[in-house]
Design an enzyme around this catalytic site. Structure first.
Site, PDB file in Angstrom:
ATOM      1  N   ALA A   1     -11.565  53.928 122.088  1.00 17.10           N
ATOM      2  CA  ALA A   1     -10.967  53.109 121.042  1.00 17.10           C
ATOM      3  C   ALA A   1     -12.118  51.837 120.427  1.00 17.10           C
ATOM      4  O   ALA A   1     -12.638  51.843 121.546  1.00 17.10           O
ATOM      5  CB  ALA A   1      -9.418  52.099 121.361  1.00 17.10           C
TER       6      ALA A   1
ATOM      7  N   GLY B   1      -9.101  56.330 124.834  1.00 13.35           N
ATOM      8  CA  GLY B   1      -8.832  57.198 123.925  1.00 13.35           C
ATOM      9  C   GLY B   1     -10.216  58.651 123.684  1.00 13.35           C
ATOM     10  O   GLY B   1      -9.386  59.267 122.952  1.00 13.35           O
TER      11      GLY B   1
ATOM     12  N   GLU C   1      -7.797  60.847 125.815  1.00 17.90           N
ATOM     13  CA  GLU C   1      -6.794  61.500 125.250  1.00 17.90           C
ATOM     14  C   GLU C   1      -6.606  62.279 124.556  1.00 17.90           C
ATOM     15  O   GLU C   1      -5.899  63.121 123.607  1.00 17.90           O
ATOM     16  CB  GLU C   1      -6.184  60.157 125.081  1.00 17.90           C
ATOM     17  CG  GLU C   1      -5.555  58.757 125.802  1.00 17.90           C
ATOM     18  CD  GLU C   1      -5.054  57.418 125.813  1.00 17.90           C
ATOM     19  OE1 GLU C   1      -5.750  56.703 124.961  1.00 17.90           O
ATOM     20  OE2 GLU C   1      -3.680  57.595 126.349  1.00 17.90           O
TER      21      GLU C   1
ATOM     22  N   GLU D   1      -8.650  51.434 130.985  1.00 13.27           N
ATOM     23  CA  GLU D   1      -8.035  50.900 130.255  1.00 13.27           C
ATOM     24  C   GLU D   1      -7.503  49.863 130.224  1.00 13.27           C
ATOM     25  O   GLU D   1      -6.963  48.243 130.439  1.00 13.27           O
ATOM     26  CB  GLU D   1      -6.973  51.632 129.421  1.00 13.27           C
ATOM     27  CG  GLU D   1      -6.713  52.282 127.908  1.00 13.27           C
ATOM     28  CD  GLU D   1      -7.631  54.182 128.245  1.00 13.27           C
ATOM     29  OE1 GLU D   1      -7.730  54.242 129.523  1.00 13.27           O
ATOM     30  OE2 GLU D   1      -7.270  54.805 127.405  1.00 13.27           O
TER      31      GLU D   1
HETATM   32  N1  3HC Z   1     -16.166  50.663 121.225  1.00  9.93           N
HETATM   33  C1  3HC Z   1     -17.475  50.315 120.552  1.00  9.93           C
HETATM   34  N2  3HC Z   1     -18.113  49.889 121.699  1.00  9.93           N
HETATM   35  C2  3HC Z   1     -18.205  49.860 122.331  1.00  9.93           C
HETATM   36  C3  3HC Z   1     -17.240  50.638 123.310  1.00  9.93           C
HETATM   37  C4  3HC Z   1     -15.609  51.146 122.598  1.00  9.93           C
HETATM   38  N3  3HC Z   1     -15.057  51.340 123.554  1.00  9.93           N
HETATM   39  N4  3HC Z   1     -17.804  51.077 124.067  1.00  9.93           N
HETATM   40  C5  3HC Z   1     -18.356  50.264 124.977  1.00  9.93           C
HETATM   41  N5  3HC Z   1     -19.100  49.654 122.816  1.00  9.93           N
HETATM   42  C6  3HC Z   1     -20.340  49.423 123.119  1.00  9.93           C
HETATM   43  C7  3HC Z   1     -20.499  47.648 124.028  1.00  9.93           C
HETATM   44  O1  3HC Z   1     -20.356  46.989 123.418  1.00  9.93           O
HETATM   45  C8  3HC Z   1     -21.922  47.876 123.874  1.00  9.93           C
HETATM   46  O2  3HC Z   1     -22.646  47.186 122.705  1.00  9.93           O
HETATM   47  P1  3HC Z   1     -23.947  46.326 122.402  1.00  9.93           P
HETATM   48  O3  3HC Z   1     -25.055  46.782 122.557  1.00  9.93           O
HETATM   49  O4  3HC Z   1     -23.914  45.926 121.490  1.00  9.93           O
HETATM   50  O5  3HC Z   1     -23.962  45.677 123.297  1.00  9.93           O
HETATM   51  C9  3HC Z   1     -22.651  49.170 123.199  1.00  9.93           C
HETATM   52  O6  3HC Z   1     -21.846  50.044 123.593  1.00  9.93           O
HETATM   53  C10 3HC Z   1     -23.119  49.658 125.032  1.00  9.93           C
HETATM   54  O7  3HC Z   1     -22.067  49.636 126.032  1.00  9.93           O
HETATM   55  P2  3HC Z   1     -22.680  48.675 127.351  1.00  9.93           P
HETATM   56  O8  3HC Z   1     -24.051  47.750 127.018  1.00  9.93           O
HETATM   57  O9  3HC Z   1     -21.801  49.055 128.514  1.00  9.93           O
HETATM   58  O10 3HC Z   1     -23.441  50.263 127.936  1.00  9.93           O
HETATM   59  P3  3HC Z   1     -23.238  51.137 129.443  1.00  9.93           P
HETATM   60  O11 3HC Z   1     -24.171  52.441 128.649  1.00  9.93           O
HETATM   61  O12 3HC Z   1     -23.575  50.038 130.684  1.00  9.93           O
HETATM   62  O13 3HC Z   1     -21.359  51.698 128.849  1.00  9.93           O
HETATM   63  C11 3HC Z   1     -19.421  52.267 128.772  1.00  9.93           C
HETATM   64  C12 3HC Z   1     -20.919  52.250 128.477  1.00  9.93           C
HETATM   65  C13 3HC Z   1     -19.383  52.744 130.210  1.00  9.93           C
HETATM   66  C14 3HC Z   1     -18.693  53.178 127.375  1.00  9.93           C
HETATM   67  C15 3HC Z   1     -19.012  51.198 128.945  1.00  9.93           C
HETATM   68  O14 3HC Z   1     -19.014  49.897 127.158  1.00  9.93           O
HETATM   69  C16 3HC Z   1     -17.519  50.559 128.794  1.00  9.93           C
HETATM   70  O15 3HC Z   1     -16.741  51.387 129.869  1.00  9.93           O
HETATM   71  N6  3HC Z   1     -16.646  50.714 127.699  1.00  9.93           N
HETATM   72  C17 3HC Z   1     -15.539  50.881 127.516  1.00  9.93           C
HETATM   73  C18 3HC Z   1     -14.528  51.907 128.079  1.00  9.93           C
HETATM   74  C19 3HC Z   1     -13.550  51.609 127.857  1.00  9.93           C
HETATM   75  O16 3HC Z   1     -12.751  50.428 128.307  1.00  9.93           O
HETATM   76  N7  3HC Z   1     -12.498  53.030 126.732  1.00  9.93           N
HETATM   77  C20 3HC Z   1     -11.529  52.445 126.231  1.00  9.93           C
HETATM   78  C21 3HC Z   1     -10.376  51.474 125.378  1.00  9.93           C
HETATM   79  S1  3HC Z   1      -9.498  51.067 125.017  1.00  9.93           S
HETATM   80  C22 3HC Z   1      -8.507  52.714 124.690  1.00  9.93           C
HETATM   81  O17 3HC Z   1      -8.845  53.331 124.340  1.00  9.93           O
HETATM   82  C23 3HC Z   1      -7.161  52.418 124.326  1.00  9.93           C
HETATM   83  C24 3HC Z   1      -6.584  53.951 123.887  1.00  9.93           C
HETATM   84  O18 3HC Z   1      -5.796  54.192 124.765  1.00  9.93           O
HETATM   85  C25 3HC Z   1      -5.154  53.878 122.846  1.00  9.93           C
END
Ligand code: 3HC
Ligand code: NAI
Length: 696
Positions: free
Chosen positions: A62, A103, A106, A126
């Protein structure tokens, strides 16, 4: 605006996500995806569909930037997009490279087939945002990965390489290169062989043994993540995948997801996610600052900190040369590093080969001449300005131009240290926390003259070695220890007012700290702090205010190592036992000051200790020592065990309401002159409480 592109190759429609940096599933991307799938479905020139992202990310899940905005619930929501994929009459193949998370996974589970690059990183993280997978992940992953593996992945957020999942039904093919090409070939094969559409939702889960697996996982979670609700909700949702029909399970998952989405816990954990990333950005240091090269590191001092600091670099393949004054100190330091690695190996976390690889990157020297080719030197010698002076003068003499000179000092003035060299712009503080190979926090101390590229290089390097960097200005105790002093003093004040050390510990442990301040004291040893206080008292007897800890130490009680401190301990056992001797010491201390003890509630203890952190944090912010309130949260979360689900002291204060925090502080301050001296309110905090503007 479209967040995807559409192409046709050999009768296969290729839909490529285009929402950098990690293809977050934005409203625009979700919509583009549905439009393109419909287009492919309607086109008689298309036999199958491949969906893919970039080399960096299939999708990071997401779009977190949409959280808290209406966009996140704007149709088509992810569940609908997945349904669209599942209902297409042509085969859908997901080509997965880079990260495939939340997501994103998913979505991939809505495809009929999945082809992944071996190094792709797959997971449902998540839970780390205080959420659960809310688009069918808890119902679909167990169907393809098996209950036990899925449960572990979903409740811990663990990310796994595709290679390690190759033998599960989650992935149909794992390739080393050109995943998109492989997915297109795979799709052609499916079409040629008229293979059936494989909907994950149609797979049955075998309920045999499920109850035992679920029960064991529940017990583990109940004993673990104290105070967090998301891991248990994740488990509840996965349980539904076994015992409910698919659609019902999906509905149940949705209900739980919505509950978590509006929970304070998730708000806190999402705050941490953005705070960690914000902390790496420094307003006056451009993002494209040219970095200095760090290919070899020198560490001076092979004691408690030097050894741990060295390990951080060895772990990521950066050679380290370790310097000491005497051979036996070097030998001891190297032996400790080896022992640490061997212990990690015994726990199965690294192999014997990795131990040797890392040790081979370590060299030692008794002479600074061994530092001529070093790009970064980190000093971790005794905490004494004369010793630091000697070390930095030598570093200045031998180190090459452009090298970085760092100090791990925890209390000394970095600007004075920088002044011992002819290149203060190359000097920076890298304040690691003990044990330095384990603790995530790294305070990066920016001196008055520290060059911007030195700062930028240090931040990137910190991330490379797995640390959470936060930039601090120069002051006594920097951000974290300065706040810790205030927290401990607040605990002592609560004790003087009438609480016992064990009540204080328990109250703060119920709040979520792993250990209260007095148990921490006994673990760390009380003698070091006592020695510091005695030095201060000798230097300035008029200003010294004795504390109960002095009396505890005078009784020879230095904590666990002497079998007694704030508690007593049975031989070989770390369980604290409340000791009447301590109660008596506290009573005498109060009596001598004419204090009549009163009942202090657990709530008051927590408020005193946490608001002391908040007040000091606001002063740190006001003085410009920290750049943002959220940086302070990152320090306290990663260095001092602040409970993650509360988001850090500054976030917590915001949730309580700054008005309420200031009101409570004023009441504490009104109790006595001593309390009034302690509770001097930060003008910034007061201003924000008044205006109701968040502290930023
Ligand atoms: N959406 C939008 N932006 C995101 C993002 C996402 N899901 N994940 C990361 N970003 C952005 C970060 O904010 C960062 O932005 P910035 O450069 O402006 O600071 C950029 O991407 C790079 O992120 P990182 O510095 O963290 O880079 P890494 O390479 O170290 O890590 C990653 C990348 C593994 C994708 C890590 O960012 C991460 O763990 N992201 C979150 C993943 C997550 O939790 N996803 C689940 C979301 S909830 C969901 O999906 C709900 C669903 O079940 C309905
Ligand atoms: P330590 O006493 O365990 O180790 C210091 C080492 O430096 C010893 O091995 C000593 O032989 C060596 N040394 C002393 N003078 C030297 C010199 N001139 N040249 C080369 N080696 C020399 O001390 P510790 O705990 O590792 O602390 C080191 C530094 O790290 C201090 O500045 C301390 O304030 C800081 N620090 C300590 C933390 C802790 O929890 N111990 C946490 C964060 C910072």
């Amino acid at each position: 605006m479209s967040h995807a592109t559409y192409d046709i190759k050999d009768r296969i429609a290729l839909i490529t996500f285009q929402n950098p940096p990690v293809n977050g599933l934005s409203y625009a991307l979700r919509k583009s995806l549905v439009v393109f799938v419909d287009q492919a479905e309607a086109d008689s020139g298309v036999d199958a569909i491949v969906i893919t992202g970039s080399a960096r990310a299939f999708s990071g899940g997401a779009d977190v930037t949409e959280f808290g905005t209406p966009r996140v619930f704007q149709q088509p929501i992810l569940r609908v997009v997945i349904e669209v994929l599942e209902n297409v009459t042509k085969p859908v193949v997901a080509a997965i490279d880079g990260v495939c998370l939340g997501g994103g996974l998913e979505l991939a589970l809505g495809a009929d087939y999945r082809v992944a690059a071996a190094h792709a990183q797959i997971g449902l993280p998540e839970v780390k945002l205080g959420l659960l997978p809310g688009a069918g992940g808890t119902q679909r992953l167990p169907r393809v990965a098996g209950l036990e593996k899925a449960l572990h992945m979903i409740t811990t957020g663990q990310i796994i390489k595709a290679k390690a999942l190759a033998d599960t039904a989650l992935l149909d093919k794992v390739v080393e290169t050109d995943v998109v090409g492989a997915a297109i070939d795979f799709a052609k094969e499916v079409v040629a062989q008229k293979l059936p559409l494989k909907r994950v939702r149609d797979i049955d889960i075998n309920p045999e043994g499920a109850n035992e697996i679920l029960q064991a996982a529940r017990e583990k979670l109940q004993n673990g993540k104290k105070g967090q609700i998301a891991p248990l909700k994740c488990l509840d949702a996965v349980q539904a995948s076994v015992f409910m029909p698919f659609e019902e399970g999906l509905k149940y998952e949705r209900e739980l997801f919505l509950q978590l989405m509006s929970s304070p816990e998730s708000a806190a954990m999402r705050h941490i996610f953005s705070a960690e990333r914000a902390a790496t950005k420094i307003p006056d240091v451009p993002a494209d600052t040219l970095l200095r090269k760090v290919e070899k590191v020198g560490v001076i001092g092979a004691g408690t900190m030097g050894g741990g600091i060295s390990m951080n670099f060895l772990n990521v393949g950066i050679p380290v040369v370790l310097l000491e004054q005497k051979q036996d100190a070097l030998d001891r330091g190297v032996a400790t590093i080896r022992r640490n690695y061997e212990n990690t190996m015994k726990k199965g976390r690294i192999t014997a080969g990795q131990v040797e690889e890392r040790m081979a990157l370590l060299s030692t020297t008794l002479s600074y001449d061994g530092f001529a080719d070093v790009d970064l030197a980190i000093e971790a010698v005794f905490e004494n300005m004369d010793v630091k002076k000697a070390v930095f003068s030598e570093l200045d003499r031998v180190m090459k131009k452009g090298a970085i000179l760092a100090s791990n000092t925890s209390t000394l003035d970095l600007n004075v240290i920088a002044g011992f060299t002819s290149r203060p712009e190359d000097v920076i503080g890298l304040h690691f926390f003990s044990p330095a190979n384990v603790m995530k926090l790294l305070e990066i101390v920016r001196g008055d003259k520290t060059a911007k590229d030195v700062l930028a290089t240090s931040i990137v390097l910190a991330k490379k070695i797995g640390k959470k960097p936060v930039v601090s200005g120069v002051c006594d105790g920097f951000i974290g220890n300065r706040m810790l002093y205030a927290y401990r003093d607040a605990a002592d004040n609560a004790m003087l007012a009438g609480a016992s050390p064990s009540q204080i510990d328990k109250a703060l442990e119920s709040f979520g700290f792993a250990m209260g301040p007095y148990r921490v004291g006994d673990l760390a040893g009380l003698d070091i702090g006592w020695a510091v206080r005695k030095r201060r008292a000798e230097a300035n007897p008029e200003a010294y205010v004795p504390v109960v800890a002095d009396r505890i130490c005078e009784a020879g009680r230095f904590g666990q190592k002497t079998g007694a401190g704030w508690y007593k301990y049975e031989a070989g056992n770390r369980t604290p036992i409340v000791d009447p001797v301590v109660e008596n010491i506290v009573k005498e201390f109060r009596d001598a000051r004419g204090i009549t003890p009163r009942v202090v509630s657990d709530q008051e203890i927590v408020s005193r200790c946490i608001y002391a952190l908040v007040n000091e944090g606001a002063k740190i912010l006001e003085e410009g020592i920290a750049l943002r309130a959220s940086d302070i949260d990152i320090v306290y979360l990663n260095g001092y065990g602040f409970p993650a689900h509360r988001g850090g002291p500054m976030h917590y204060a915001q949730q309580v309401g700054l008005f309420n925090v200031v009101r409570a502080i004023k009441r504490f301050a009104a109790a006595s002159d001593a309390e009034a001296r302690f509770w001097q309110i930060s003008p910034l905090l007061e201003k924000h409480a008044e205006s109701n503007e968040p502290l930023k």
